[in-house]
Structures are given as structure tokens and as C-alpha cells.
Design a protein around this motif. Structure first.
Motif, PDB file in Angstrom:
ATOM      1  N   GLU A   1      17.956  41.960  27.627  1.00 20.66           N
ATOM      2  CA  GLU A   1      18.970  40.894  27.570  1.00 20.66           C
ATOM      3  C   GLU A   1      20.158  41.233  28.460  1.00 20.66           C
ATOM      4  O   GLU A   1      20.716  40.365  29.131  1.00 20.66           O
ATOM      5  CB  GLU A   1      19.415  40.665  26.128  1.00 20.66           C
ATOM      6  N   ALA A   2      20.550  42.504  28.493  1.00 17.09           N
ATOM      7  CA  ALA A   2      21.662  42.932  29.344  1.00 17.09           C
ATOM      8  C   ALA A   2      21.324  42.703  30.817  1.00 17.09           C
ATOM      9  O   ALA A   2      22.187  42.265  31.589  1.00 17.09           O
ATOM     10  CB  ALA A   2      21.979  44.401  29.096  1.00 17.09           C
ATOM     11  N   LEU A   3      20.088  42.967  31.204  1.00 17.88           N
ATOM     12  CA  LEU A   3      19.684  42.737  32.589  1.00 17.88           C
ATOM     13  C   LEU A   3      19.702  41.246  32.920  1.00 17.88           C
ATOM     14  O   LEU A   3      20.095  40.851  34.019  1.00 17.88           O
ATOM     15  CB  LEU A   3      18.308  43.326  32.856  1.00 17.88           C
ATOM     16  N   ARG A   4      19.299  40.421  31.966  1.00 13.64           N
ATOM     17  CA  ARG A   4      19.313  38.978  32.202  1.00 13.64           C
ATOM     18  C   ARG A   4      20.749  38.478  32.349  1.00 13.64           C
ATOM     19  O   ARG A   4      21.091  37.813  33.317  1.00 13.64           O
ATOM     20  CB  ARG A   4      18.616  38.242  31.053  1.00 13.64           C
ATOM     21  N   VAL A   5      21.597  38.834  31.384  1.00 19.22           N
ATOM     22  CA  VAL A   5      22.998  38.400  31.415  1.00 19.22           C
ATOM     23  C   VAL A   5      23.723  39.024  32.605  1.00 19.22           C
ATOM     24  O   VAL A   5      24.509  38.359  33.286  1.00 19.22           O
ATOM     25  CB  VAL A   5      23.696  38.770  30.085  1.00 19.22           C
ATOM     26  N   GLY A   6      23.458  40.289  32.870  1.00 22.87           N
ATOM     27  CA  GLY A   6      24.082  40.969  34.003  1.00 22.87           C
ATOM     28  C   GLY A   6      23.683  40.370  35.336  1.00 22.87           C
ATOM     29  O   GLY A   6      24.493  40.311  36.261  1.00 22.87           O
ATOM     30  N   GLY A   7      22.446  39.912  35.447  1.00 23.23           N
ATOM     31  CA  GLY A   7      22.001  39.245  36.672  1.00 23.23           C
ATOM     32  C   GLY A   7      22.768  37.958  36.910  1.00 23.23           C
ATOM     33  O   GLY A   7      23.174  37.662  38.038  1.00 23.23           O
ATOM     34  N   VAL A   8      22.987  37.204  35.852  1.00 23.99           N
ATOM     35  CA  VAL A   8      23.774  35.970  35.948  1.00 23.99           C
ATOM     36  C   VAL A   8      25.220  36.309  36.312  1.00 23.99           C
ATOM     37  O   VAL A   8      25.828  35.648  37.167  1.00 23.99           O
ATOM     38  CB  VAL A   8      23.708  35.169  34.627  1.00 23.99           C
ATOM     39  N   TYR A   9      25.768  37.352  35.695  1.00 21.68           N
ATOM     40  CA  TYR A   9      27.141  37.784  35.974  1.00 21.68           C
ATOM     41  C   TYR A   9      27.297  38.170  37.447  1.00 21.68           C
ATOM     42  O   TYR A   9      28.248  37.755  38.116  1.00 21.68           O
ATOM     43  CB  TYR A   9      27.507  38.952  35.063  1.00 21.68           C
ATOM     44  N   ALA A  10      26.360  38.963  37.961  1.00 23.39           N
ATOM     45  CA  ALA A  10      26.431  39.407  39.358  1.00 23.39           C
ATOM     46  C   ALA A  10      26.329  38.228  40.314  1.00 23.39           C
ATOM     47  O   ALA A  10      27.044  38.164  41.323  1.00 23.39           O
ATOM     48  CB  ALA A  10      25.323  40.418  39.640  1.00 23.39           C
ATOM     49  N   LYS A  11      25.453  37.291  40.001  1.00 26.85           N
ATOM     50  CA  LYS A  11      25.282  36.128  40.871  1.00 26.85           C
ATOM     51  C   LYS A  11      26.538  35.262  40.871  1.00 26.85           C
ATOM     52  O   LYS A  11      27.003  34.822  41.925  1.00 26.85           O
ATOM     53  CB  LYS A  11      24.083  35.306  40.414  1.00 26.85           C
ATOM     54  N   LYS A  12      27.116  35.014  39.686  1.00 28.71           N
ATOM     55  CA  LYS A  12      28.345  34.207  39.608  1.00 28.71           C
ATOM     56  C   LYS A  12      29.506  34.905  40.304  1.00 28.71           C
ATOM     57  O   LYS A  12      30.361  34.250  40.887  1.00 28.71           O
ATOM     58  CB  LYS A  12      28.721  33.924  38.151  1.00 28.71           C
ATOM     59  N   ARG A  13      29.529  36.209  40.235  1.00 23.75           N
ATOM     60  CA  ARG A  13      30.594  36.975  40.869  1.00 23.75           C
ATOM     61  C   ARG A  13      30.411  37.037  42.379  1.00 23.75           C
ATOM     62  O   ARG A  13      31.336  37.341  43.118  1.00 23.75           O
ATOM     63  CB  ARG A  13      30.618  38.382  40.280  1.00 23.75           C
ATOM     64  N   GLY A  14      29.204  36.742  42.846  1.00 20.30           N
ATOM     65  CA  GLY A  14      28.923  36.698  44.273  1.00 20.30           C
ATOM     66  C   GLY A  14      28.650  38.051  44.900  1.00 20.30           C
ATOM     67  O   GLY A  14      28.830  38.220  46.102  1.00 20.30           O
ATOM     68  N   VAL A  15      28.195  39.005  44.107  1.00 23.42           N
ATOM     69  CA  VAL A  15      27.941  40.343  44.642  1.00 23.42           C
ATOM     70  C   VAL A  15      26.454  40.647  44.811  1.00 23.42           C
ATOM     71  O   VAL A  15      26.108  41.727  45.273  1.00 23.42           O
ATOM     72  CB  VAL A  15      28.582  41.439  43.762  1.00 23.42           C
ATOM     73  N   GLY A  16      25.610  39.733  44.466  1.00 17.75           N
ATOM     74  CA  GLY A  16      24.181  39.971  44.630  1.00 17.75           C
ATOM     75  C   GLY A  16      23.373  39.270  43.571  1.00 17.75           C
ATOM     76  O   GLY A  16      23.915  38.589  42.697  1.00 17.75           O
ATOM     77  N   GLU A  17      22.095  39.461  43.690  1.00 13.79           N
ATOM     78  CA  GLU A  17      21.175  38.796  42.775  1.00 13.79           C
ATOM     79  C   GLU A  17      19.927  39.654  42.666  1.00 13.79           C
ATOM     80  O   GLU A  17      19.498  40.263  43.641  1.00 13.79           O
ATOM     81  CB  GLU A  17      20.911  37.415  43.362  1.00 13.79           C
ATOM     82  N   PHE A  18      19.371  39.732  41.459  1.00 10.53           N
ATOM     83  CA  PHE A  18      18.145  40.492  41.254  1.00 10.53           C
ATOM     84  C   PHE A  18      16.958  39.704  41.809  1.00 10.53           C
ATOM     85  O   PHE A  18      16.869  38.497  41.629  1.00 10.53           O
ATOM     86  CB  PHE A  18      17.904  40.775  39.774  1.00 10.53           C
ATOM     87  N   GLU A  19      16.069  40.416  42.460  1.00  5.68           N
ATOM     88  CA  GLU A  19      14.828  39.831  42.960  1.00  5.68           C
ATOM     89  C   GLU A  19      13.695  40.182  41.999  1.00  5.68           C
ATOM     90  O   GLU A  19      13.783  41.170  41.264  1.00  5.68           O
ATOM     91  CB  GLU A  19      14.500  40.377  44.354  1.00  5.68           C
ATOM     92  N   ALA A  20      12.658  39.398  42.022  1.00  6.94           N
ATOM     93  CA  ALA A  20      11.517  39.644  41.140  1.00  6.94           C
ATOM     94  C   ALA A  20      10.841  40.979  41.461  1.00  6.94           C
ATOM     95  O   ALA A  20      10.227  41.596  40.595  1.00  6.94           O
ATOM     96  CB  ALA A  20      10.515  38.507  41.255  1.00  6.94           C
ATOM     97  N   THR A  21      10.962  41.437  42.691  1.00 10.21           N
ATOM     98  CA  THR A  21      10.306  42.679  43.098  1.00 10.21           C
ATOM     99  C   THR A  21      11.156  43.919  42.846  1.00 10.21           C
ATOM    100  O   THR A  21      10.687  45.032  43.056  1.00 10.21           O
ATOM    101  CB  THR A  21       9.950  42.621  44.598  1.00 10.21           C
ATOM    102  N   ASP A  22      12.397  43.752  42.389  1.00  8.25           N
ATOM    103  CA  ASP A  22      13.261  44.893  42.101  1.00  8.25           C
ATOM    104  C   ASP A  22      12.741  45.638  40.875  1.00  8.25           C
ATOM    105  O   ASP A  22      12.347  45.020  39.885  1.00  8.25           O
ATOM    106  CB  ASP A  22      14.700  44.450  41.832  1.00  8.25           C
ATOM    107  N   SER A  23      12.774  46.949  40.935  1.00  7.41           N
ATOM    108  CA  SER A  23      12.318  47.744  39.791  1.00  7.41           C
ATOM    109  C   SER A  23      13.367  47.718  38.681  1.00  7.41           C
ATOM    110  O   SER A  23      14.549  47.449  38.923  1.00  7.41           O
ATOM    111  CB  SER A  23      12.062  49.191  40.215  1.00  7.41           C
ATOM    112  N   ALA A  24      12.928  48.015  37.476  1.00  3.01           N
ATOM    113  CA  ALA A  24      13.850  48.045  36.335  1.00  3.01           C
ATOM    114  C   ALA A  24      14.900  49.131  36.548  1.00  3.01           C
ATOM    115  O   ALA A  24      16.077  48.936  36.231  1.00  3.01           O
ATOM    116  CB  ALA A  24      13.080  48.292  35.052  1.00  3.01           C
ATOM    117  N   LYS A  25      14.509  50.261  37.101  1.00  2.00           N
ATOM    118  CA  LYS A  25      15.451  51.358  37.346  1.00  2.00           C
ATOM    119  C   LYS A  25      16.543  50.912  38.317  1.00  2.00           C
ATOM    120  O   LYS A  25      17.724  51.202  38.098  1.00  2.00           O
ATOM    121  CB  LYS A  25      14.709  52.574  37.900  1.00  2.00           C
TER     122      LYS A  25
END
Length: 86
Positions: A13-37
């Protein structure tokens, strides 16, 4: 380090919410191919940079401890009646 109930689900859940946070902040976005680490490390460093979580001591920035910090962060961010906190 005290064990947290549902820690794996909280980290997800933190990764999901954090991904939204990063995208809204404009600093990046998680890709489907990115590893969990990679996602965990990036989100941890972003939250430390934004002073939303306290950093780990130097030399202790390991994946399990970062996962634990993310689980603590999301458990404090979620509403108290959220199903993951029961």
C-alpha cells in the motif's frame, strides 16, 4: 525492530500511495518493470528528502529496514479504521 501486523500488505500500500505522491509531486513515476527493491529505495529516499520520515542511521539503510520504515509511514497515514490496520 518491533514486528508490524500485515507489514507486507502495508508496504504494498505504501508503494501504491508513494507512487501517486511522487507523480503528483512531479519527481517521477514507477514503471511496471521497476523492481520492488528499486521502488522501496526510491520512495524511502523521497520521503526522507521531504522530511516525512526520519532517516535510518548511516550504514543501516538496508532493504528490510526501509520496508519497515515505509510500513510505519503508511500505517500513520492511513485512516484509523482502514482494514490493513486491524
Amino acid at each position: 525492530m518491533k514486528k508490524i501486523n500485515n507489514e507486507a500488505a502495508l508496504v504494498t500500500e505504501a508503494l501504491r500511495v508513494g507512487g501517486v505522491y511522487a507523480k503528483k509531486r512531479g519527481v517521477g513515476e514507477f514503471e511496471a518493470t521497476d523492481s520492488a527493491k528499486l521502488k522501496i529505495t526510491y520512495l524511502y529516499k523521497l520521503l526522507v528528502h521531504d522530511k516525512l520520515i526520519q532517516p535510518l542511521a548511516k550504514g543501516q539503510e538496508t532493504e528490510p529496514l526501509m520496508r519497515h520504515k515505509l510500513a510505519l509511514w503508511i500505517s500513520r497515514t492511513l485512516p484509523s479504521d482502514h482494514e490493513l490496520l486491524k
